[in-house]
Write a protein that holds these residues in place. Sequence first.
Motif, PDB file in Angstrom:
ATOM      1  N   ASN A   1       5.514 -47.110 -29.766  1.00  0.00           N
ATOM      2  CA  ASN A   1       6.459 -46.439 -28.892  1.00  0.00           C
ATOM      3  C   ASN A   1       7.618 -47.405 -28.660  1.00  0.00           C
ATOM      4  O   ASN A   1       7.435 -48.624 -28.636  1.00  0.00           O
ATOM      5  N   LEU A   2       8.817 -46.870 -28.513  1.00  0.00           N
ATOM      6  CA  LEU A   2       9.989 -47.711 -28.293  1.00  0.00           C
ATOM      7  C   LEU A   2      10.507 -47.541 -26.876  1.00  0.00           C
ATOM      8  O   LEU A   2      10.709 -46.419 -26.402  1.00  0.00           O
TER       9      LEU A   2
ATOM     10  N   LYS B   1      15.173 -33.152 -39.305  1.00  0.00           N
ATOM     11  CA  LYS B   1      14.025 -33.697 -38.570  1.00  0.00           C
ATOM     12  C   LYS B   1      14.444 -34.369 -37.272  1.00  0.00           C
ATOM     13  O   LYS B   1      13.595 -34.708 -36.454  1.00  0.00           O
ATOM     14  N   ASN B   2      15.750 -34.571 -37.073  1.00  0.00           N
ATOM     15  CA  ASN B   2      16.259 -35.388 -35.968  1.00  0.00           C
ATOM     16  C   ASN B   2      15.501 -36.716 -35.942  1.00  0.00           C
ATOM     17  O   ASN B   2      14.893 -37.114 -34.947  1.00  0.00           O
TER      18      ASN B   2
ATOM     19  N   ALA C   1      11.389 -41.281 -34.581  1.00  0.00           N
ATOM     20  CA  ALA C   1      11.595 -39.973 -33.968  1.00  0.00           C
ATOM     21  C   ALA C   1      12.616 -40.102 -32.843  1.00  0.00           C
ATOM     22  O   ALA C   1      12.600 -41.076 -32.082  1.00  0.00           O
ATOM     23  N   LEU C   2      13.501 -39.119 -32.743  1.00  0.00           N
ATOM     24  CA  LEU C   2      14.574 -39.142 -31.745  1.00  0.00           C
ATOM     25  C   LEU C   2      14.398 -38.002 -30.756  1.00  0.00           C
ATOM     26  O   LEU C   2      13.888 -36.926 -31.103  1.00  0.00           O
ATOM     27  N   ASP C   3      14.842 -38.226 -29.511  1.00  0.00           N
ATOM     28  CA  ASP C   3      14.832 -37.129 -28.550  1.00  0.00           C
ATOM     29  C   ASP C   3      16.155 -36.368 -28.631  1.00  0.00           C
ATOM     30  O   ASP C   3      16.994 -36.635 -29.498  1.00  0.00           O
ATOM     31  N   ALA C   4      16.363 -35.442 -27.721  1.00  0.00           N
ATOM     32  CA  ALA C   4      17.549 -34.593 -27.778  1.00  0.00           C
ATOM     33  C   ALA C   4      18.838 -35.378 -27.566  1.00  0.00           C
ATOM     34  O   ALA C   4      19.915 -34.937 -27.982  1.00  0.00           O
TER      35      ALA C   4
END
Length: 580
Positions: free
Chosen positions: A302-303, A397-398, A440-443
């Motif tokens: 997790n970042l 995939k964002n 993985a990126l959030d909105a």
Amino acid sequence: MKLRTLLLTATALTGFAHIAAAGDLSFTAVAAPTEDAIKRSVVATASAMMDGVEVPLAYHVIARSGDVHGEGTFAQMIDRDGKPLMAGDATKISNSADFTSLLPVGGKLFSITHFEDNPAGMYLSELAQDADGNLSMTSTKPLSFAGLGGLWLPCAGSVSPWNTHLGSEEYPDDARAFEAAATVDALSDDAIGMAPYFGLDAASMTVDAFKAAYNPYNYGFVNEISVAESGDATIVKHYAMGRVAVELPWVMPDQKTVYITDDGSNTGLFMFHADTAGDLTAGNLYAAKWVQTSDVNGGAANLEWVDLGHADQASVQAGMEKGVSFSDMFEVAEFNADGSCPEGFASSNAGGAAECLKIKAGMEMLASRLETRRVASMMGATTEFRKMEGLAFSPEKNALFLAMSEVSKGMMDADEKADKGGRNDVRVPKNACGVVYELALDAAFKATTMTGLIAGKPMEYGADSPYAGGTCDIDGIANPDNLSFIPGYNTLLIGEDTGSGHQNDAVWAMDLAKGDLVRIMTTPYGSEATSVDWYSNVNGHAYLMTVVQHPYGESDQDKLQDPMDARAYVGYLGPFPAVK
């Protein structure tokens, strides 16, 4: 009727053509080189299938180092007065071409190439594009960084959403060591390499004369070049974005969030958030903290993001113009016997140098931008990565993809030297063949997780093997470096920078849905596949830019037969039909 004919008809009717956004793409594979003649050549796939239609392909050379186009000699390095630098009795021609952008401006097409040298250089070229999409260089000229102290080891780059060239400066000089140097011999080799840029003779100059000309805080920044249709260029180094070994800046679709990779040992991952879309002169800077969840396949985490504060271009520049030094910003102390720092000091393992540091009152902003990696480490961010390289973004995939050319040193649990002064956040097995990670990126385009996607496989080939001496599986990646992504086709492109892993560096296409990995290009002995960058639509055609850097320069120097073969290639795989 063949696809190429259909597209040309569509181009005549509409001005440009598009392939449907969601489609199938596969490439004809290129074999791993085993014969000497092939190992001396650029070999590229002959075709691709796009949505069931065959597209013929070839590698096209736009220019090689030393070529004359118009009134300019491509790759001729210049000093701060615009005069050619010399290499012995001849002018210095760089074979280290790296990131090369394509920039349509008005009715013209420009290209900028920067050269990973020290002193470095950058060339602005105008290109011609025919009806079939073939590109050729019509003129070229050097760009001057004299007002910015010169250009230092630019590596990868990107094109901003607002159509500017975003370059880099990696491995900036250690300002603490520079300040302490009392003799020329105590200076770093890279610093001494800049002497000719300032008109100094490294063999006879004094350390005082060099220090009067050179400032390590002039280097290590994202640089941005805007080109007008007239061919005039505006150059800015973005001091508010921080000073690290910038491999690559990548701007997200919001035109505010920028990821910055940091090359070398004990480095960090950084995220800049601009105050204003399309303007990188002011904003907040963040550094990633790796919170490990797995040690498999390069590891996963997790970042979390450590806030390094806000800065603007003018404020940082004002401090630089006053001649701020390392000792102006920091106090330094020795470690306690138990490995801790004295009260009031924070530990740092940035760059692999264990230090106890304290930022002097009022210097927090300048320290965060001029000693970004050190401050990030002091504040608890992870500065253990080895060896961080390119980025690519998938809008579908964002997600971001990040290349770690080698997983070792601070990323291992067992390296006490690299971990001293840090927190040993990353604890994964060594992989000298490297790993590509998915973020993985959030909105809001903030990366939340980082997971190994594909890893190179260490191998030992026997003396009787055609791949003898190779240390990575010939059918897998070796030391991934440049990355790109083909939107609409879920395809990740991976360029190698490998020495012993593969004798000949390769470019791979990876179908992310199927996991298939196909070799689509190989480069000559001792060269690197740089500037592997996909352009979906340049005036109705798509291109996979690929630069062949320093042939015979990184290994296999003994195989060079003709000095002309050592010249860098700037070119592209294509043309492809445009992708919407």
